[in-house]
Design a protein around this motif. Structure first.
Motif, PDB file in Angstrom:
ATOM      1  N   ASP A  90       1.053  -1.267  -0.066  1.00 52.70           N
ATOM      2  CA  ASP A  90       0.590   0.010  -0.128  1.00 52.70           C
ATOM      3  C   ASP A  90       0.768   1.421  -0.196  1.00 52.70           C
ATOM      4  OD1 ASP A  90      -2.329  -1.295  -0.133  1.00 52.70           O
ATOM      5  OD2 ASP A  90      -3.079  -1.563   2.121  1.00 52.70           O
ATOM      6  N   LEU A  91       2.150   1.417   0.692  1.00 50.96           N
ATOM      7  CA  LEU A  91       3.154   2.446   1.363  1.00 50.96           C
ATOM      8  C   LEU A  91       3.190   2.529  -0.568  1.00 50.96           C
ATOM      9  CD1 LEU A  91       4.616   4.041   2.706  1.00 50.96           C
ATOM     10  CD2 LEU A  91       6.233   2.711   2.930  1.00 50.96           C
ATOM     11  N   LEU A  92       3.838   1.630  -1.703  1.00 48.34           N
ATOM     12  CA  LEU A  92       4.537   1.804  -2.431  1.00 48.34           C
ATOM     13  C   LEU A  92       3.101   2.074  -4.169  1.00 48.34           C
ATOM     14  CD1 LEU A  92       6.267  -2.095  -3.323  1.00 48.34           C
ATOM     15  CD2 LEU A  92       7.549   0.642  -2.215  1.00 48.34           C
ATOM     16  N   GLU A  93       2.237   1.603  -3.405  1.00 48.01           N
ATOM     17  CA  GLU A  93       1.472   2.042  -4.655  1.00 48.01           C
ATOM     18  C   GLU A  93       0.672   4.166  -3.967  1.00 48.01           C
ATOM     19  OE1 GLU A  93      -2.528  -0.031  -3.971  1.00 48.01           O
ATOM     20  OE2 GLU A  93      -1.953  -1.475  -4.506  1.00 48.01           O
ATOM     21  N   ARG A  94       0.498   3.888  -2.365  1.00 53.12           N
ATOM     22  CA  ARG A  94       0.801   5.597  -2.216  1.00 53.12           C
ATOM     23  C   ARG A  94       1.579   6.442  -3.099  1.00 53.12           C
ATOM     24  NH1 ARG A  94      -0.284   6.064   3.623  1.00 53.12           N
ATOM     25  NH2 ARG A  94      -1.197   4.716   3.280  1.00 53.12           N
ATOM     26  N   PHE A  95       3.142   6.099  -3.017  1.00 53.84           N
ATOM     27  CA  PHE A  95       3.661   6.825  -3.652  1.00 53.84           C
ATOM     28  C   PHE A  95       4.861   6.742  -4.839  1.00 53.84           C
ATOM     29  CE2 PHE A  95       4.036   7.442   0.640  1.00 53.84           C
ATOM     30  CZ  PHE A  95       4.775   8.346   1.202  1.00 53.84           C
ATOM     31  N   GLY A  96       3.677   6.109  -5.773  1.00 53.26           N
ATOM     32  CA  GLY A  96       3.705   5.520  -7.832  1.00 53.26           C
ATOM     33  C   GLY A  96       4.987   5.017  -7.536  1.00 53.26           C
ATOM     34  N   VAL A  97       5.075   3.731  -6.831  1.00 52.79           N
ATOM     35  CA  VAL A  97       6.490   2.932  -6.917  1.00 52.79           C
ATOM     36  C   VAL A  97       5.792   1.663  -6.818  1.00 52.79           C
ATOM     37  CG1 VAL A  97       8.376   2.394  -6.111  1.00 52.79           C
ATOM     38  CG2 VAL A  97       7.807   4.306  -4.888  1.00 52.79           C
ATOM     39  N   GLU A  98       6.140   1.513  -8.340  1.00 55.61           N
ATOM     40  CA  GLU A  98       5.993   0.026  -9.000  1.00 55.61           C
ATOM     41  C   GLU A  98       7.514  -0.638  -8.987  1.00 55.61           C
ATOM     42  OE1 GLU A  98       5.757  -1.837 -13.707  1.00 55.61           O
ATOM     43  OE2 GLU A  98       5.973  -0.074 -13.645  1.00 55.61           O
ATOM     44  N   ARG A  99       6.900  -1.812  -8.456  1.00 55.81           N
ATOM     45  CA  ARG A  99       7.888  -2.729  -8.056  1.00 55.81           C
ATOM     46  C   ARG A  99       8.182  -3.697  -8.745  1.00 55.81           C
ATOM     47  NH1 ARG A  99      10.896  -5.712  -4.480  1.00 55.81           N
ATOM     48  NH2 ARG A  99      11.121  -7.745  -4.168  1.00 55.81           N
ATOM     49  N   ARG A 100       8.837  -4.813  -9.437  1.00 56.11           N
ATOM     50  CA  ARG A 100       9.430  -4.992 -10.909  1.00 56.11           C
ATOM     51  C   ARG A 100       9.997  -6.706 -10.127  1.00 56.11           C
ATOM     52  NH1 ARG A 100      10.757  -1.104 -15.337  1.00 56.11           N
ATOM     53  NH2 ARG A 100       8.182   0.198 -15.491  1.00 56.11           N
TER      54      ARG A 100
END
Length: 280
Positions: free
Chosen positions: A143-153
């Motif tokens: 959720d934290l990644l989504e909030r800051f627009g970070v995409e995990r690959r």
């Protein structure tokens, strides 16, 4: 007529006679096991590779009358706990040397696994023990990644290679697999306690829920054999003139010179969290 050979012989016999009472004094090896149990062997941790030489010396040096384990550990790695406990039991059985465990603040989870390597267990009225269970803890950051627009690959060969990835939502299959692993480890822990203390355990209680026991409560449950401290218990058993020889891990020179510099912050936090679970 003066006989120097005879005179020296008499002196030698007198000296030897004066040493005989000292030689007959029981000698107890005291092995201190303090810290979180982990393979890393860092500051404040107990690992088999670091302890193995100490365990060997404690049992073999001077043929001790007994080995006493002084334990202060909130637990840690089940594998390292098993390796350390098995090493102690192997030498105890091979050399026919009794082993006594003395719990200080806490011997919980893996710490209790170590205590069960002894033939009997003593603790303070306020000592914490038990916690016969398995725990896994972590964080989820998706959720934290989504909030800051970070995409995990992440790209894997094998669908379970990224099991329990903290940067993605939990999958039911991952949780199910983790619980199966925990159950296997828990069963191994239970088998160890049963093998060492089956005739002393209170069968009216479920002792394997992960609950903790304090002092006399642990004695009544059969997890310990009595309230007692190292000196008084050993003197009562082996006499007032016993000798104690202590064995404990020493930190590497640089860690003693500059404490904490060589330890990772994450490891230090994890150790503190392990102790904090028991208010220590």
């Amino acid at each position: 007529m003066f006989n120097p050979v005879g005179e020296y012989t008499c002196r030698f016999m007198r000296v030897r006679a004066s040493l005989l009472p000292l030689q007959r004094r029981p000698r107890i090896s005291v092995l201190r096991l303090q810290g979180v149990i982990a393979a890393s062997g860092g500051r404040g941790t107990l690992g088999h590779s670091g302890l193995a030489p100490l365990i060997e010396r404690a049992f073999r040096k001077g043929r001790p009358s007994a080995v006493a384990l002084v334990i202060n550990s909130p637990g840690g790695s089940p594998v390292q706990s098993s390796l350390i406990a098995d090493h102690i039991r192997r030498l105890a059985d091979e050399l026919s040397i009794p082993v006594h465990a003395f719990i200080e603040d806490v011997a919980a989870s893996g710490g209790y696994w170590l205590a069960c390597a002894a033939d009997d267990i003593y603790l303070d009225a306020s000592s914490i023990t038990g916690s016969i269970g398995v725990i896994s803890a972590g964080f989820g950051f998706h959720d934290l990644l989504e909030r800051f627009g970070v995409e995990r690959r992440v790209h894997t060969a094998g669908e379970d290679k990224s099991m329990l990835d903290p940067f993605r939502p939990e999958r039911d299959s991952d949780i199910e697999r983790l619980k199966a692993i925990q159950a296997d480890i828990h069963n191994a822990f239970i088998a160890h306690v049963e093998a060492r203390r089956s005739d002393r355990l209170d069968r009216e209680k479920d002792l394997f829920t992960g609950d903790i026991f304090i002092g006399d409560e642990a004695v009544k449950a059969g997890l310990a054999d009595g309230i007692g401290h190292l000196g008084p218990v050993l003197r009562e058993r082996y006499g007032e003139k016993l000798r104690l020889q202590w064995f404990a891990q020493r930190r590497p020179f640089l860690q003693r010179l500059v404490p904490g510099i060589l330890d990772s912050a994450a490891a230090e936090i994890e150790q503190r969290a392990a102790w904090a679970r028991f208010g220590l």
